[in-house]
Motif scaffolding. Structure first.
Motif, short mmCIF file in Angstrom:
data_model
loop_
_atom_site.label_atom_id
_atom_site.label_comp_id
_atom_site.label_asym_id
_atom_site.label_seq_id
_atom_site.Cartn_x
_atom_site.Cartn_y
_atom_site.Cartn_z
N ASN A 195 0.86 -1.19 0.00
CA ASN A 195 0.00 0.00 0.00
C ASN A 195 0.89 1.24 0.00
OD1 ASN A 195 -2.18 1.71 0.13
ND2 ASN A 195 -2.43 1.51 2.35
N ALA A 196 1.71 1.35 -1.04
CA ALA A 196 2.75 2.39 -1.07
C ALA A 196 2.21 3.77 -1.39
CB ALA A 196 3.83 2.00 -2.08
N VAL A 197 0.92 3.87 -1.69
CA VAL A 197 0.34 5.18 -1.98
C VAL A 197 0.30 6.05 -0.74
CG1 VAL A 197 -1.74 6.37 -2.80
CG2 VAL A 197 -1.01 4.23 -3.86
N ASP A 198 0.21 5.42 0.42
CA ASP A 198 0.11 6.15 1.69
C ASP A 198 1.50 6.66 2.08
OD1 ASP A 198 -0.36 7.18 4.18
OD2 ASP A 198 -1.63 5.49 4.83
N ARG A 199 1.66 8.00 2.04
CA ARG A 199 2.96 8.62 2.37
C ARG A 199 3.39 8.34 3.80
NH1 ARG A 199 6.92 10.02 4.06
NH2 ARG A 199 8.18 11.89 3.74
N ALA A 200 2.46 8.05 4.69
CA ALA A 200 2.78 7.85 6.11
C ALA A 200 3.67 6.63 6.33
CB ALA A 200 1.50 7.73 6.92
N PHE A 201 3.68 5.69 5.38
CA PHE A 201 4.49 4.48 5.54
C PHE A 201 5.96 4.73 5.21
CE2 PHE A 201 0.28 2.39 4.76
CZ PHE A 201 0.19 1.78 6.00
N PHE A 202 6.27 5.87 4.60
CA PHE A 202 7.64 6.17 4.18
C PHE A 202 8.34 7.07 5.20
CE2 PHE A 202 5.70 5.02 0.14
CZ PHE A 202 6.72 4.30 -0.49
N ASP A 203 9.62 6.81 5.37
CA ASP A 203 10.47 7.67 6.20
C ASP A 203 11.57 8.22 5.30
OD1 ASP A 203 11.67 8.94 8.35
OD2 ASP A 203 12.91 7.18 8.83
N LEU A 204 11.59 9.53 5.11
CA LEU A 204 12.50 10.16 4.16
C LEU A 204 13.49 11.06 4.90
CD1 LEU A 204 13.33 10.99 1.24
CD2 LEU A 204 11.55 12.76 1.36
N LYS A 205 14.77 10.89 4.59
CA LYS A 205 15.81 11.75 5.15
C LYS A 205 16.74 12.18 4.03
CE LYS A 205 15.78 9.61 9.73
NZ LYS A 205 16.56 8.86 10.76
N LEU A 206 17.11 13.46 4.04
CA LEU A 206 18.00 14.01 3.02
C LEU A 206 19.25 14.59 3.66
CD1 LEU A 206 15.43 16.04 0.87
CD2 LEU A 206 16.13 13.67 0.57
N LYS A 207 20.36 14.56 2.92
CA LYS A 207 21.58 15.24 3.36
C LYS A 207 22.27 15.82 2.12
CE LYS A 207 24.77 11.29 3.18
NZ LYS A 207 25.76 10.51 3.94
N ASN A 208 23.03 16.87 2.35
CA ASN A 208 23.81 17.53 1.29
C ASN A 208 22.95 18.07 0.15
OD1 ASN A 208 26.19 16.84 2.69
ND2 ASN A 208 26.28 14.86 1.65
N PHE A 209 21.69 18.40 0.44
CA PHE A 209 20.83 18.97 -0.59
C PHE A 209 20.92 20.50 -0.53
CE2 PHE A 209 19.15 15.03 -1.81
CZ PHE A 209 18.33 15.21 -2.91
N GLU A 210 21.10 21.10 -1.71
CA GLU A 210 21.19 22.55 -1.82
C GLU A 210 20.36 23.02 -3.00
OE1 GLU A 210 25.26 23.49 -2.38
OE2 GLU A 210 25.82 23.20 -0.28
N ASP A 211 19.92 24.28 -2.92
CA ASP A 211 19.28 24.86 -4.10
C ASP A 211 20.37 25.45 -4.99
OD1 ASP A 211 20.03 27.29 -3.06
OD2 ASP A 211 18.04 27.90 -2.46
N ILE A 212 19.99 26.04 -6.11
CA ILE A 212 20.98 26.51 -7.08
C ILE A 212 21.79 27.71 -6.56
CG2 ILE A 212 19.75 25.66 -9.10
CD1 ILE A 212 18.68 28.47 -9.54
N LEU A 213 21.34 28.33 -5.47
CA LEU A 213 22.09 29.43 -4.86
C LEU A 213 22.99 28.95 -3.74
CD1 LEU A 213 19.43 32.27 -4.70
CD2 LEU A 213 21.28 31.97 -6.34
N GLY A 214 22.96 27.63 -3.47
CA GLY A 214 23.82 27.08 -2.44
C GLY A 214 23.23 27.04 -1.05
N PHE A 215 21.93 27.30 -0.91
CA PHE A 215 21.28 27.27 0.40
C PHE A 215 20.84 25.85 0.72
CE2 PHE A 215 20.72 31.64 -1.05
CZ PHE A 215 21.33 32.30 0.01
N THR A 216 21.17 25.40 1.93
CA THR A 216 20.88 24.03 2.34
C THR A 216 19.52 23.93 2.99
OG1 THR A 216 21.92 24.36 4.50
CG2 THR A 216 23.35 23.65 2.70
N MET A 217 19.10 22.69 3.25
CA MET A 217 17.81 22.46 3.89
C MET A 217 17.76 23.07 5.29
SD MET A 217 15.97 20.62 1.74
CE MET A 217 14.74 19.87 2.79
N GLY A 218 18.87 23.10 5.97
CA GLY A 218 18.86 23.57 7.35
C GLY A 218 18.98 25.06 7.51
N LYS A 219 19.20 25.78 6.41
CA LYS A 219 19.39 27.21 6.52
C LYS A 219 18.06 27.90 6.75
CE LYS A 219 22.33 30.80 4.72
NZ LYS A 219 23.47 31.07 3.85
#
Length: 411
Positions: A324-348
């Protein structure tokens, strides 16, 4: 017949002219603004641009050719309906970074400066530039701590005469100034330079910087030059205005939505900002689990500037398709080293930079009224929605190149 006559000695006595103090020079220059500047209708054509400077990069450079119609210094620059601006060209320069979200945030109420909100009701950057010209608005108002130039500037600042300098063989007083401490307190300081003609006390240049002190940061910086024309009146030559801005965390890089696409056998992550391609170089920058089961990731694809596709090997996709993968609640997502094109990270938590508006005059018409056959700007709305006029502008230049500068330039 020639004859020699002996004359008594003639002695001429004169009192030495009393030297004016620095503040008296400035006061006299302000008093004579209406004498030294045009009070009859005129216009000028110039190159206008606005852009942001963030993390050593120029972003969203808009540029164009404008003609500014002014009824004279006895009229209000903004409220007088005959003081208008016609747009002859205006476009976003593709040679510089373009960021739609940053542009939308900077040109509306999301933008803030250290002294508070700025221009929340005015989305026209050229109008904001006009508002911040204290010489043209000498009897109305401009900015802290100049306020109304003819009433507040001298009493709010201390002045220091730095001697005489020459500009095109004309002698100018070079006078530096700084804000009085009891006015700005410990939170802000301001300083600048004003150049005044020794002969007629016309103002040739005016530079002003306002700093916040905790921490030490430029709030805004203004540079203005006026130039004498054939009728001996002073007309704008250029004006540049930039201010520090920051965008709150609501506009920082974040995930807007994520879901499993059964048809593609992929997990889709949609962001609010364009993602840098470097973020996708390593598949382990994304950690994904389904019902506490870690999923092996094959590769990461950028399917649009703001959309990342997480691809799995066939056995993982087959496994998810049977769940039943349609339900987003079953997924656990973690990201690292992601930046936008200006160099701003997720934690900024915020984006900070400088917003520039600049106008360089190329031709002055000393006796020109605004014609009725042009489409004029709405002074409160963005230039992006302004009508263009079909006028030949081949004689005028667009000066796109910009020098790389560092923030320390403003300190």
């Amino acid at each position: 017949m020639p004859k020699t006559e002996s004359l008594n000695e003639v002695v001429i006595n004169a009192k030495e002219k009393k030297k004016l103090s620095a503040w008296q020079i400035v006061k006299k220059a302000i008093t004579l603004i209406e004498d030294n500047h045009p009070i009859k209708p005129f216009s000028y054509i110039g190159y206008y641009r606005d852009y942001q400077f963030v993390d050593e990069e120029y972003v969203n450079l808009n540029e164009g050719i404008v003609e500014v119609f002014d009824q004279g210094f006895r009229t209000h620059k903004i409220s007088d309906p005959l003081n208008n601006t016609a747009l002859y060209s205006y476009k976003l320069n593709p040679n510089y970074i373009q960021d739609t979200l940053l542009s939308n945030a900077v040109y509306n109420t999301s933008k803030q400066i250290r002294a508070g909100k700025m221009g929340s009701s005015i989305n026209n950057e050229l109008t904001l530039l006009d508002i911040h010209n204290p010489i043209r608005n000498f009897n109305t108002g401009s900015f802290s701590f100049v306020y109304i130039l003819e009433k507040d500037f001298v009493k709010n600042h201390k002045f220091y005469n730095q001697g005489i300098v020459f500009l095109d063989d004309e002698e100018l007083y070079k006078i530096q100034f700084s804000s009085k401490q009891n006015l700005a307190g410990n939170n802000y300081t301001a300083n600048g330079t004003i150049y005044v003609a020794k002969d007629d006390f016309s103002i040739h240049r005016f530079n002003y910087k306002l700093f916040s002190n905790r921490p030490r940061k430029l709030v805004f910086n203004i540079n203005i030059e006026y130039k004498r024309q054939a009728n001996n009146k002073m007309y704008l030559n250029y004006i540049t205005f930039n201010n520090n801005f920051f965008i709150t965390e609501n506009d920082a890089l974040k995930i807007e939505s994520s879901f499993y696409d059964k048809n593609r056998g992929s997990f889709i992550i949609k962001f609010n900002r364009a993602i840098a391609k470097e973020s996708l170089e390593k598949s382990n920058n994304v950690k994904l689990a389904f019902n506490d089961k870690n999923l092996s990731i094959h590769r990461l694809n950028l399917t649009s500037p703001k959309t990342v596709e997480v691809k799995f090997k066939n056995q993982i996709s087959d496994f998810l398709n049977n769940q039943n993968a349609v339900d987003r609640a079953f997924f656990d997502l973690k990201l690292k080293n992601f930046e936008d094109i200006l160099g701003f990270t997720m934690g900024k938590s915020k984006i900070e930079g400088y917003q520039f508006r600049e106008l360089f005059v190329q031709r002055v018409f000393v006796d020109r009224k605004s014609p009725g056959n042009l489409n004029y700007l709405n002074k409160g709305k963005s230039l992006r929605h302004a009508p263009l006029n079909a006028v030949d502008i081949n004689d005028y230049w667009l000066n796109s190149p910009l020098k790389q500068i560092k923030e320390s330039k403003f300190d």
